[in-house]
Design an enzyme around this catalytic site. Structure first.
Site, PDB file in Angstrom:
ATOM      1  CG  HIS A   1     -10.088 -10.749  -8.294  1.00 21.08           C
ATOM      2  ND1 HIS A   1      -8.807 -10.331  -9.046  1.00 21.08           N
ATOM      3  CD2 HIS A   1      -9.363 -11.245  -7.359  1.00 21.08           C
ATOM      4  CE1 HIS A   1      -7.479 -11.060  -8.534  1.00 21.08           C
ATOM      5  NE2 HIS A   1      -7.721 -10.781  -7.856  1.00 21.08           N
TER       6      HIS A   1
ATOM      7  CD  GLN B   1      -7.240 -15.501  -7.965  1.00 26.12           C
ATOM      8  OE1 GLN B   1      -7.630 -14.870  -9.379  1.00 26.12           O
ATOM      9  NE2 GLN B   1      -6.730 -15.584  -7.102  1.00 26.12           N
TER      10      GLN B   1
ATOM     11  NE  ARG C   1       1.292  -4.323  -7.411  1.00 20.95           N
ATOM     12  CZ  ARG C   1       0.903  -5.428  -7.298  1.00 20.95           C
ATOM     13  NH1 ARG C   1      -0.180  -6.319  -6.869  1.00 20.95           N
ATOM     14  NH2 ARG C   1       1.487  -6.421  -8.611  1.00 20.95           N
TER      15      ARG C   1
ATOM     16  CG  ASP D   1      -3.171  -6.955  -8.564  1.00 15.40           C
ATOM     17  OD1 ASP D   1      -2.519  -7.208  -8.006  1.00 15.40           O
ATOM     18  OD2 ASP D   1      -4.341  -7.604  -8.347  1.00 15.40           O
TER      19      ASP D   1
ATOM     20  CD  GLU E   1       0.010  -5.737 -11.507  1.00 16.70           C
ATOM     21  OE1 GLU E   1       0.850  -7.138 -12.160  1.00 16.70           O
ATOM     22  OE2 GLU E   1      -0.820  -6.261 -11.401  1.00 16.70           O
TER      23      GLU E   1
END
Length: 557
Positions: A108, A173, A203, A205, A248
């Site tokens: 987003h 978002q 990383r 998200d 994640e």
């Protein structure tokens, strides 16, 4: 595989340290941490033994979601510094053997991003198709809401656009349309840009949301989203070899395995072990390792060059969403009985030390467990000194308080007036006058020095991350015992979840004379019987790591 090859796959036995730039160290006195501040404190990380620094979002942002609402994926927020400051930080880190990775938040944007501002202004905008629009929200618009205390729908009507847009997270978002080829190409450009600047990976998200094309009207006819994840991995490998993607992915184990790329291992390099973390907390609540053992036995092995990311704490709520209602309540009762300690009905907004009554033995046992489990340990800033949370802060910000360096003003984080700090400093028992880096550096029995020892031993023992893990059977139900074997090396680790001492009898080696077990976390050597059996005592909430030594072995211990 030769030991030297582990350097090529560095993430398999890295020590990852996550920090929020704006709450780490402030150099210019404006109350907000900055990139120069991280640079000034890089030796703290080097002395700790960190090998990979994970920077939470540092991009330009209206800062309505702690930086995860981004207005420029190629920029650095001027309040935190410049591209020059970031490159300087990466140079300093590299000099100390520390790689740097960044948060990749591309599912987003902020609603203030120029792409969205253009998209909402006209249906003819080149960015209109970069987001997911509908004239009417679908019937399931209220299902799967991530923040139920803040939102009541996944779709938001935009007056200027004259349509609804999809937002899996907050309404400010809007989701990017991953099914759009131009969006995919732009994400590759973002990855390529930061890789060229020196990042060693990302990383990623909310990966399942990133790949979710359910909001697209033609979703059924779109290609497999995992093909795109493979493309991203291949692009990153081409652009900068030896880079990693840490995902994640909070899903059941069989589903997470697919995000590694199954046996091919061609998608994510690492995935967080959310299931193991949740089962660990249930085991801690029960003073019984059985639930953790069950999780480890059911956890699939990652592909050969992939790895699980293990953790005790992260920057979000401590989610317990994969536990049953009854199990979750057990953990709540043990570690967060008050309503303001809980969040979204599924997690805790607390750090570990307050949850266990600041019991030094229990704290040290849990972190010993973290570094001995198969996987790559990931630390959240402040864990190394046992920082607590600030429940006066809103939501997940309770654990995102300023780093506590000294007993001085604002814990040595900033010289600014406390009223203008990026986040309030923790007070009371866990305030900086009681918990800080400076004091613990000089205390040989401190948590900080224990963590340094754990990290040093972990890095000396590739068996723990590279080896085959075997859970050992014995007579004491409160003790979790396992061995890790790699090439000719064997490490045995024991952790007592109970407040009473325990005695265990373990089969740790084959038959032979002169076999010894050398303690790695304290002085001591125990002879192993000729039948390969050893008898060991474990203190209340105690932990022991032992290297099995055979005659002729040449380890430096």
């Amino acid at each position: 595989m030769r030991l030297t090859e582990t350097a090529d796959v560095w993430w398999k036995n890295a020590v990852v340290y996550c920090l929020d730039v704006e709450t780490f160290f402030d150099t210019d006195g404006d109350g907000r941490g900055d990139l120069q501040g991280v640079s000034q404190r890089i030796d703290h990380l080097a002395e700790l033994g960190v090998t990979c620094l994970w920077l939470m979002p540092f991009y330009p942002t209206p800062d309505r979601d702690d930086g995860y609402d981004i207005t420029d994926f190629y920029g650095v927020d001027a309040r935190l510094g410049s591209h020059g400051d970031l490159v300087e930080l990466m140079t300093l880190a590299q000099d100390r053997g520390i790689r740097v990775i960044a948060d990749l938040v591309v599912n987003h944007t902020s609603d203030q991003h120029p792409w969205f501002q253009s998209a909402r202004a006209s249906r003819q905008s080149p960015y209109r198709g970069w987001y997911v629009w509908r004239d009417e929200p679908p019937p399931d618009a209220d299902e799967g809401i991530v923040f139920p205390d803040q939102e009541d729908s996944l779709w938001q009507y935009d007056e200027e656009a004259g349509q609804y847009y999809l937002h899996r997270f907050y309404k400010h978002q809007p989701d990017l349309d991953i099914a759009n080829a131009e969006v995919r190409e732009e994400i590759e450009r973002v990855i390529g840009f930061w890789s060229q600047l020196g990042m060693s990976g990302f990383r990623v998200d909310a990966v399942p949301f990133l790949l979710d094309t359910a909001g697209a009207l033609d979703a059924s006819g779109l290609p497999d989203p995992h093909d795109y994840l493979r493309d991203l991995r291949a692009f990153l490998d081409r652009r900068r070899g030896q880079s990693m993607l840490l995902g994640e992915v909070n899903l059941p184990y069989p589903d997470v395995r697919r995000f590694f790329g199954d046996e091919d291992g061609d998608e994510l390099t690492m995935c967080f072990d959310f299931i193991g973390m949740q089962r660990m907390y249930l085991s801690l609540a029960r003073n019984d390792p059985a639930e953790l053992v069950q999780a480890l036995r059911s956890r699939p092995d990652p592909p050969e060059e992939a790895q699980w990311g293990t953790f005790v704490r992260n920057h979000d709520e401590l989610t317990l969403d994969k536990l049953s209602d009854e199990e979750r309540q057990e953990v709540f009762d043990a570690f967060g009985p008050a309503e303001d300690m809980q969040l979204y009905g599924r997690g805790l907004r607390r750090r570990l030390p307050p949850m266990v009554g600041n019991d030094p033995a229990r704290l040290k046992m849990v972190y010993s467990l973290l570094f001995s489990l198969p996987g790559t340990p990931v630390l959240f800033y402040g864990e190394e000194i046992g920082m607590g949370e600030n429940l006066a802060a809103e939501g997940r910000n309770a654990v995102r308080t300023p780093m506590q360096w000294t007993t001085g003003m604002n814990g040595g984080f900033s010289t600014a007036d406390p009223s203008v700090l990026a986040a309030p400093v923790t007070e009371g028992e866990f305030g900086p006058e009681h918990v800080n880096v400076a004091a613990q550096r000089r205390d040989p029995d401190s948590l900080l020095n224990w963590m340094r020892l754990l990290i040093r031993r972990y890095r000396e023992c590739p068996e723990l991350s590279w080896g085959e893990c075997t859970i050992l059977e014995h007579e004491s139900p409160s003790v979790f015992a396992h061995r890790s074997d790699y090439e000719d090396g064997t490490i045995v680790a024991l952790h007592n979840f109970a407040a009473e001492p325990a005695h265990v009898t373990l089969a740790v080696a084959g038959a032979g004379v002169g076999v010894r077990a050398v303690d790695l976390l304290r002085d001591g050597t125990t002879d192993v019987g000729e039948d390969g059996v050893i008898c060991l005592d474990v203190d209340p909430h105690g932990s022991r790591w032992l290297r099995i030594i055979h005659p002729g072995d040449r380890y430096i211990l």
